[in-house]
Every structure is written in C-alpha cells, then in structure tokens.
Design a protein around this motif. Structure first.
Motif, PDB file in Angstrom:
ATOM      1  N   GLY A 244       0.938  -1.362  -0.072  1.00 44.30           N
ATOM      2  CA  GLY A 244       0.077  -0.109  -0.128  1.00 44.30           C
ATOM      3  C   GLY A 244       0.624   1.346   0.153  1.00 44.30           C
ATOM      4  N   GLY A 245       2.119   1.057  -0.416  1.00 43.79           N
ATOM      5  CA  GLY A 245       3.114   2.375  -0.295  1.00 43.79           C
ATOM      6  C   GLY A 245       3.331   2.925  -1.540  1.00 43.79           C
ATOM      7  N   LYS A 246       4.380   3.220  -1.841  1.00 41.39           N
ATOM      8  CA  LYS A 246       4.799   3.995  -3.163  1.00 41.39           C
ATOM      9  C   LYS A 246       4.599   3.165  -4.373  1.00 41.39           C
ATOM     10  N   SER A 247       4.166   3.586  -5.251  1.00 38.09           N
ATOM     11  CA  SER A 247       3.950   2.790  -6.704  1.00 38.09           C
ATOM     12  C   SER A 247       5.298   2.685  -7.206  1.00 38.09           C
ATOM     13  N   VAL A 248       5.168   1.434  -7.815  1.00 39.11           N
ATOM     14  CA  VAL A 248       6.392   0.806  -8.458  1.00 39.11           C
ATOM     15  C   VAL A 248       5.875   0.448  -9.867  1.00 39.11           C
ATOM     16  N   ASP A 249       6.918  -0.104 -10.833  1.00 36.09           N
ATOM     17  CA  ASP A 249       6.570  -0.413 -12.033  1.00 36.09           C
ATOM     18  C   ASP A 249       5.724  -1.445 -12.150  1.00 36.09           C
ATOM     19  N   PRO A 250       4.478  -1.575 -12.750  1.00 36.84           N
ATOM     20  CA  PRO A 250       3.681  -2.679 -12.768  1.00 36.84           C
ATOM     21  C   PRO A 250       3.945  -3.883 -13.597  1.00 36.84           C
ATOM     22  N   GLU A 251       4.628  -3.670 -14.515  1.00 39.99           N
ATOM     23  CA  GLU A 251       4.922  -4.673 -15.634  1.00 39.99           C
ATOM     24  C   GLU A 251       5.775  -6.058 -15.179  1.00 39.99           C
ATOM     25  N   PRO A 252       6.592  -5.860 -14.220  1.00 37.26           N
ATOM     26  CA  PRO A 252       7.431  -6.896 -13.711  1.00 37.26           C
ATOM     27  C   PRO A 252       6.325  -8.009 -13.028  1.00 37.26           C
ATOM     28  N   TYR A 253       5.360  -7.138 -12.153  1.00 36.61           N
ATOM     29  CA  TYR A 253       4.335  -8.060 -11.577  1.00 36.61           C
ATOM     30  C   TYR A 253       3.560  -8.869 -12.389  1.00 36.61           C
TER      31      TYR A 253
END
Length: 261
Positions: A244-253
């Motif tokens: 629920g914190g800072k946004s990260v790159d979605p593509e690896p997930y």
C-alpha cells in the motif's frame, strides 16, 4: 471164366478223368496265407504295466482307508464358501470381517474427502494468485517512469487507452479498500490483493461498480473506463503499490503472473 478186359477199361476211364481234372483250370484260387507275427513286449513296457498295476492297487487301498476323511473335507470346503462368493476359513470371524470391511470403506471415503478438500484448497490458492489483464481492446500509451509535461517527474503507472465505457476487470482476487473520487486520478478504486501484499489502483473511471469491503476475484467487473480527473482521453491508469506504499513499475508483476500487457 475170367473177364480182365472190362477192368482195364475202367482203369483207362479213371485215368482219363484224372488227366482232365488236372488240365482243367480251377475256378477258385486259394487265398494267400498271412504271416503270423508274434508279439513280444519289451522290458520297458513290462515295467510300465507293473507300475500302473501297483498304482491302481495303492489307490484302491487308499480310497478304502481315507473315504471318511475325504467326505469330511468336502463338506468342510462346501461350508467354507460364503454367501458373497469368496472363500474364507471355517474359523474366520465374520463379525470381524464386516467390521473391518466397514472401516476400510470409511477410510476410503475419508481419503476421497481429503483429496477433494486438498484439490479445492489448491484451486483456491491458484485462483487467488491468478492475474488477468484489466481491459481488452487497448493500446499502451504510457509506461512507468516516463516523463513529460503532463506527468512531470515521471509516470507512476501503466496506461491502457481504449473506448470510453470499456469494462474494467479486477486484475487479481482481493478486497476493495477504497472507492472514491481522488483529484488527478478521477474516479478511483483500490483493491488489496490476497497474495503478494499488493494494492492495485484503478484510475480515471467513468463509473465504479464495487463497494468498500467487497470481495472480488480475477476477471470480475469493478468499473468502466473514462476520462475523469487529469486526463487527455479515455483510458485506464493502473498503479501497483507493494504494502500500500509507493507505486512501482507494474509490468514485472504482470509478467511474474504470466500476463503481458
């Protein structure tokens, strides 16, 4: 006075008849005689016959001596055949047989139930960790980290551009934790996933269809695309926030779950 002449004539007739019979062909021919062969058994045959006779004698004696016991054995074997069609010994405990048969059936049933439960649990685990694309008929128009005058220091998510009103599906199973209008994000929904300790955020929706506290599964409709908030056209903006914190790159997930936007 003697009469020798007639006697001579008789002799002549007798001789003539004898000669005629010798020269006349016989109508019957004597059948050839068959040679008689004498049968002499070999020593091996004599020995075999002796063994057979000895066996017959012992069988007769044995049958006379054991006739009572043979009859008793036959009755025992007949009595040992169960009604179910299989043989058990006479002293076998049939109550024990029924008890153990029932126990075996219960064990088999329990094993089947355990397998079903394990299969369902595994299915739920796989389902809870299954990811799908949030929309169809889209184009990727913005990737994570890209900078421009609209996004400033860098884009915080992944943009799926497409027709307004397109169905937005839950990316994975989870619980809805926010449904609201949020400034630049417009109509926004946040879902806490069951796995990976991730929060997925869906932005710029034209309409939301879920409520806070609602459980959703992968592929379930959560809203529709739009252009609310700070947007240049209808699209879905997706962010991934570990814990629920800072946004990260979605593509690896996405790729980790075999989904390739």
């Amino acid at each position: 006075m003697s009469t020798p002449a007639p006697k001579r004539r008789l002799d002549v007739r007798h001789q003539s008849s004898v000669r005629a019979s010798e020269t006349r062909p016989s109508s019957r021919r004597a059948a050839p005689r068959r040679a008689r062969r004498s049968f002499r058994p070999s020593m091996a045959m004599v020995g075999a016959v002796a063994l057979v006779l000895a066996g017959l004698g012992s069988a007769v004696v044995s049958s006379r001596a054991d006739s009572g016991s043979l009859g008793g054995d036959y009755q025992a074997l007949s009595a040992d055949t169960s009604a179910g069609g299989f043989d058990v010994s006479r002293d076998f405990d049939r109550e024990l047989l029924e008890e153990q048969t029932q126990a075996q059936a219960d064990q088999l049933l329990q094993a089947q139930q355990d397998l079903t439960a394990a299969t369902q649990a595994k299915a739920e685990e796989l389902k809870s960790n299954q990811w799908v694309l949030p929309v169809t008929g889209y184009r990727i128009t913005g990737r994570f980290g890209v900078t421009n005058t609209l996004w400033g220091r860098g884009h915080s998510g992944l943009d799926f551009a497409g027709p307004s009103g397109s169905t937005i599906s839950a990316i994975a199973s989870g619980t809805v934790i926010a449904v609201k209008y949020s400034g630049n994000c417009g109509n926004m929904t946040q879902i806490q996933l069951d796995e990976d300790d991730l929060v997925i955020m869906y932005c710029h929706q034209s309409r939301q269809t879920v409520q806070v506290g609602q459980r959703v599964t992968a592929g379930e409709t959560v809203g529709y695309t739009g252009s609310t908030g700070r947007s240049t056209g209808p699209h879905l903006h997706v962010e991934v926030k570990p814990g629920g914190g800072k946004s990260v790159d979605p593509e690896p997930y996405f790729r980790e779950h075999n989904v390739y936007p």
